[in-house]
Design a protein around this motif. Sequence first.
Motif, PDB file in Angstrom:
ATOM      1  N   GLY A  68       0.815  -1.205   0.000  1.00 21.13           N
ATOM      2  CA  GLY A  68       0.000   0.000   0.000  1.00 21.13           C
ATOM      3  C   GLY A  68       0.848   1.256   0.000  1.00 21.13           C
ATOM      4  O   GLY A  68       1.720   1.427   0.860  1.00 21.13           O
ATOM      5  N   GLY A  69       0.593   2.118  -0.985  1.00 18.16           N
ATOM      6  CA  GLY A  69       1.359   3.363  -1.130  1.00 18.16           C
ATOM      7  C   GLY A  69       0.515   4.589  -0.861  1.00 18.16           C
ATOM      8  O   GLY A  69       0.531   5.560  -1.609  1.00 18.16           O
ATOM      9  N   GLY A  70      -0.251   4.561   0.247  1.00 20.64           N
ATOM     10  CA  GLY A  70      -0.923   5.767   0.734  1.00 20.64           C
ATOM     11  C   GLY A  70       0.009   6.499   1.684  1.00 20.64           C
ATOM     12  O   GLY A  70       1.201   6.167   1.804  1.00 20.64           O
ATOM     13  N   VAL A  71      -0.540   7.487   2.381  1.00 22.46           N
ATOM     14  CA  VAL A  71       0.302   8.282   3.270  1.00 22.46           C
ATOM     15  C   VAL A  71       0.962   7.393   4.334  1.00 22.46           C
ATOM     16  O   VAL A  71       2.127   7.606   4.699  1.00 22.46           O
ATOM     17  CB  VAL A  71      -0.524   9.434   3.904  1.00 22.46           C
ATOM     18  CG1 VAL A  71      -1.562   8.921   4.877  1.00 22.46           C
ATOM     19  CG2 VAL A  71       0.370  10.442   4.552  1.00 22.46           C
ATOM     20  N   ILE A  72       0.253   6.375   4.773  1.00 26.81           N
ATOM     21  CA  ILE A  72       0.795   5.529   5.845  1.00 26.81           C
ATOM     22  C   ILE A  72       1.927   4.644   5.319  1.00 26.81           C
ATOM     23  O   ILE A  72       3.032   4.621   5.885  1.00 26.81           O
ATOM     24  CB  ILE A  72      -0.332   4.674   6.474  1.00 26.81           C
ATOM     25  CG1 ILE A  72      -1.365   5.588   7.156  1.00 26.81           C
ATOM     26  CG2 ILE A  72       0.231   3.650   7.445  1.00 26.81           C
ATOM     27  CD1 ILE A  72      -0.843   6.416   8.317  1.00 26.81           C
ATOM     28  N   SER A 114     -15.811  14.643  -4.412  1.00 26.04           N
ATOM     29  CA  SER A 114     -15.304  13.262  -4.337  1.00 26.04           C
ATOM     30  C   SER A 114     -15.783  12.607  -3.051  1.00 26.04           C
ATOM     31  O   SER A 114     -16.350  13.263  -2.170  1.00 26.04           O
ATOM     32  CB  SER A 114     -13.773  13.243  -4.407  1.00 26.04           C
ATOM     33  OG  SER A 114     -13.228  14.064  -3.404  1.00 26.04           O
ATOM     34  N   ALA A 115     -15.551  11.324  -2.969  1.00 24.07           N
ATOM     35  CA  ALA A 115     -15.891  10.574  -1.759  1.00 24.07           C
ATOM     36  C   ALA A 115     -14.797   9.564  -1.496  1.00 24.07           C
ATOM     37  O   ALA A 115     -14.244   8.969  -2.423  1.00 24.07           O
ATOM     38  CB  ALA A 115     -17.231   9.858  -1.931  1.00 24.07           C
ATOM     39  N   GLY A 116     -14.457   9.386  -0.226  1.00 16.43           N
ATOM     40  CA  GLY A 116     -13.422   8.429   0.152  1.00 16.43           C
ATOM     41  C   GLY A 116     -13.916   7.534   1.270  1.00 16.43           C
ATOM     42  O   GLY A 116     -14.982   7.770   1.857  1.00 16.43           O
ATOM     43  N   LEU A 117     -13.122   6.509   1.560  1.00 20.45           N
ATOM     44  CA  LEU A 117     -13.507   5.497   2.540  1.00 20.45           C
ATOM     45  C   LEU A 117     -12.521   5.500   3.704  1.00 20.45           C
ATOM     46  O   LEU A 117     -11.360   5.110   3.539  1.00 20.45           O
ATOM     47  CB  LEU A 117     -13.541   4.123   1.865  1.00 20.45           C
ATOM     48  CG  LEU A 117     -14.487   4.037   0.655  1.00 20.45           C
ATOM     49  CD1 LEU A 117     -14.308   2.702  -0.069  1.00 20.45           C
ATOM     50  CD2 LEU A 117     -15.941   4.229   1.079  1.00 20.45           C
ATOM     51  N   ARG A 118     -13.007   5.948   4.862  1.00 18.15           N
ATOM     52  CA  ARG A 118     -12.139   5.944   6.045  1.00 18.15           C
ATOM     53  C   ARG A 118     -11.998   4.502   6.533  1.00 18.15           C
ATOM     54  O   ARG A 118     -13.006   3.803   6.715  1.00 18.15           O
ATOM     55  CB  ARG A 118     -12.744   6.792   7.155  1.00 18.15           C
ATOM     56  CG  ARG A 118     -12.992   8.251   6.759  1.00 18.15           C
ATOM     57  CD  ARG A 118     -13.690   8.985   7.905  1.00 18.15           C
ATOM     58  NE  ARG A 118     -14.014  10.357   7.573  1.00 18.15           N
ATOM     59  CZ  ARG A 118     -15.152  10.749   7.002  1.00 18.15           C
ATOM     60  NH1 ARG A 118     -16.076   9.864   6.673  1.00 18.15           N
ATOM     61  NH2 ARG A 118     -15.360  12.024   6.767  1.00 18.15           N
ATOM     62  N   PRO A 119     -10.772   4.060   6.785  1.00 17.56           N
ATOM     63  CA  PRO A 119     -10.577   2.676   7.257  1.00 17.56           C
ATOM     64  C   PRO A 119     -10.790   2.591   8.766  1.00 17.56           C
ATOM     65  O   PRO A 119      -9.925   2.971   9.545  1.00 17.56           O
ATOM     66  CB  PRO A 119      -9.112   2.390   6.879  1.00 17.56           C
ATOM     67  CG  PRO A 119      -8.452   3.739   6.762  1.00 17.56           C
ATOM     68  CD  PRO A 119      -9.512   4.779   6.562  1.00 17.56           C
ATOM     69  N   ALA A 129      -3.427   7.037  -4.298  1.00 18.00           N
ATOM     70  CA  ALA A 129      -4.691   7.023  -5.035  1.00 18.00           C
ATOM     71  C   ALA A 129      -5.876   6.570  -4.185  1.00 18.00           C
ATOM     72  O   ALA A 129      -7.018   6.693  -4.602  1.00 18.00           O
ATOM     73  CB  ALA A 129      -4.575   6.102  -6.251  1.00 18.00           C
ATOM     74  N   GLY A 130      -5.625   6.091  -2.980  1.00 21.75           N
ATOM     75  CA  GLY A 130      -6.698   5.611  -2.120  1.00 21.75           C
ATOM     76  C   GLY A 130      -7.309   6.747  -1.297  1.00 21.75           C
ATOM     77  O   GLY A 130      -7.473   7.873  -1.787  1.00 21.75           O
ATOM     78  N   THR A 131      -7.614   6.467  -0.053  1.00 21.84           N
ATOM     79  CA  THR A 131      -8.280   7.450   0.798  1.00 21.84           C
ATOM     80  C   THR A 131      -7.424   8.700   1.001  1.00 21.84           C
ATOM     81  O   THR A 131      -7.951   9.806   1.165  1.00 21.84           O
ATOM     82  CB  THR A 131      -8.628   6.799   2.152  1.00 21.84           C
ATOM     83  OG1 THR A 131      -9.309   5.563   1.894  1.00 21.84           O
ATOM     84  CG2 THR A 131      -9.529   7.679   2.980  1.00 21.84           C
ATOM     85  N   SER A 132      -6.104   8.542   0.963  1.00 19.99           N
ATOM     86  CA  SER A 132      -5.217   9.708   1.171  1.00 19.99           C
ATOM     87  C   SER A 132      -5.470  10.800   0.138  1.00 19.99           C
ATOM     88  O   SER A 132      -5.219  11.976   0.399  1.00 19.99           O
ATOM     89  CB  SER A 132      -3.747   9.272   1.121  1.00 19.99           C
ATOM     90  OG  SER A 132      -3.474   8.321   2.121  1.00 19.99           O
ATOM     91  N   HIS A 133      -5.948  10.421  -1.056  1.00 15.78           N
ATOM     92  CA  HIS A 133      -6.197  11.404  -2.117  1.00 15.78           C
ATOM     93  C   HIS A 133      -7.407  12.286  -1.794  1.00 15.78           C
ATOM     94  O   HIS A 133      -7.532  13.405  -2.284  1.00 15.78           O
ATOM     95  CB  HIS A 133      -6.447  10.668  -3.440  1.00 15.78           C
ATOM     96  CG  HIS A 133      -6.456  11.575  -4.628  1.00 15.78           C
ATOM     97  ND1 HIS A 133      -5.329  12.246  -5.047  1.00 15.78           N
ATOM     98  CD2 HIS A 133      -7.442  11.926  -5.480  1.00 15.78           C
ATOM     99  CE1 HIS A 133      -5.624  12.969  -6.111  1.00 15.78           C
ATOM    100  NE2 HIS A 133      -6.903  12.798  -6.388  1.00 15.78           N
TER     101      HIS A 133
END
Length: 384
Positions: free
Chosen positions: A14-18, A313-318, A43-47
Amino acid sequence: VSDSSRTFDVAVVGGGVIGLAVAWRTAQRGLSVVVLERGELGAGTSHVAAGMLAPIAEAVPTEQPLLRLGLASVGMYPAFVAELAEAAGRDPGYLECGTLMIARDRDEAEALERQLAIRQELGLPVARLRASEARALEPALAPGLRLALEIPGDHVIDPRLLVPALGEALSRTGGEVRTGTEVASVIVDGDHVRGVALASDGAEIDAGQVVIAAGVWSGAIDGVPDGARVPLHPVKGQIMRLHDPAGPGLLTRVLRMQGGYVAPRGDGRYVLGATMEERGFDTTVTAGAVFELLRDAIELLPGLGELVIDELSAGLRPATPDNAPAIGPTAVGGLHWAAGHYRGGILLAPITASIVVAGLVGEPLPEPAAAADPGRFAGVTVDV
Ligand code: FAD
Ligand code: GLY
């Protein structure tokens, strides 16, 4: 014969902020590290995230371990971004602007007084402002507001600048990034991890240690033994990006009101968010949500009505069952979690990287890590 293009000390899924923050800090410790990202970096929730660093505004009295993690991380931010800017040679978009929490009517003012009392009991730095004092700080606020709290230590960063800065810093520190690379499963031999298998062709990447940092999609990665799994579910957030053709100045602090927030970027761009919805993996944008976000924000900040909408836009908080993340080693040797950051993954990136790296190199974990121990979920399942 080992294939050096397929052998690493650490593989981060996974290449998000975390994942990027963890990988950068890992590379700095001299370990060989690869980030495996199925799409593009970030490209995931971080975006989608607003990027508020808001442990105090978002404090929930029943979630004090999470508050301690957030306070530790916000305290790390100034040094973290200074080092990152230097390492990446680019601006990570950090804005030390402070936050105002606002009440519009008597009911909201009573609720805000309770929020103030909770924060004062916890010894958090919050000041009560009369409406006139709040309007002196932010003249664009509507005359009708009732009460405000000033939180001078809650700031904001632009995740769309932070992510590329982390990617660049990682590459310059010798870390490797493979985009378009989906991980299907982790490979565990006996009681120790030995790498991951890719979804495209089943090819294996050998790694002495693996960090799962695939955000809300982490639960779909196969091969994680039962005792090391973390239950995750998505909490949808709809959000809007706007800019002021007249330039910066309409709002200088983050504004938080019941049901939403407006965060400035400092250059005339703003983020208006966000809904909190339990709708599985749906990321559609709905007319009702956009209407409500705009209605509430314009009532408090009438000038927002003049801004240009750039993006919806809409994102998904984990989210995990207790809203705290899962960070650190598991019962399986070499297998680490860095996921479940819910509303605070941008805020928690520095402390997450510190905890995971301590686990990777075998050092004692920093103090707030206990709140994020992945082991607390052994045997817990969740229906999505
Ligand atoms: P992600 O950014 O989702 O990264 C995970 C990555 O893993 C993705 O790039 C994905 O493509 C990749 N991936 C998934 N599966 C695989 C696989 N099998 N193989 C390879 N790669 C894979 N947090 C804050 O701190 N402040 C805020 O103001 C804030 N605002 C928010 C507003 C909204 C509307 C939303 C939705 C969230 C907000 N958040 C905020 C929360 C924050 O966005 C998240 O907690 C954070 O982005 C999580 O980062 P991550 O790296 O864990 O996940
Ligand atoms: N932390 C802001 C959000 O989750 O919307």
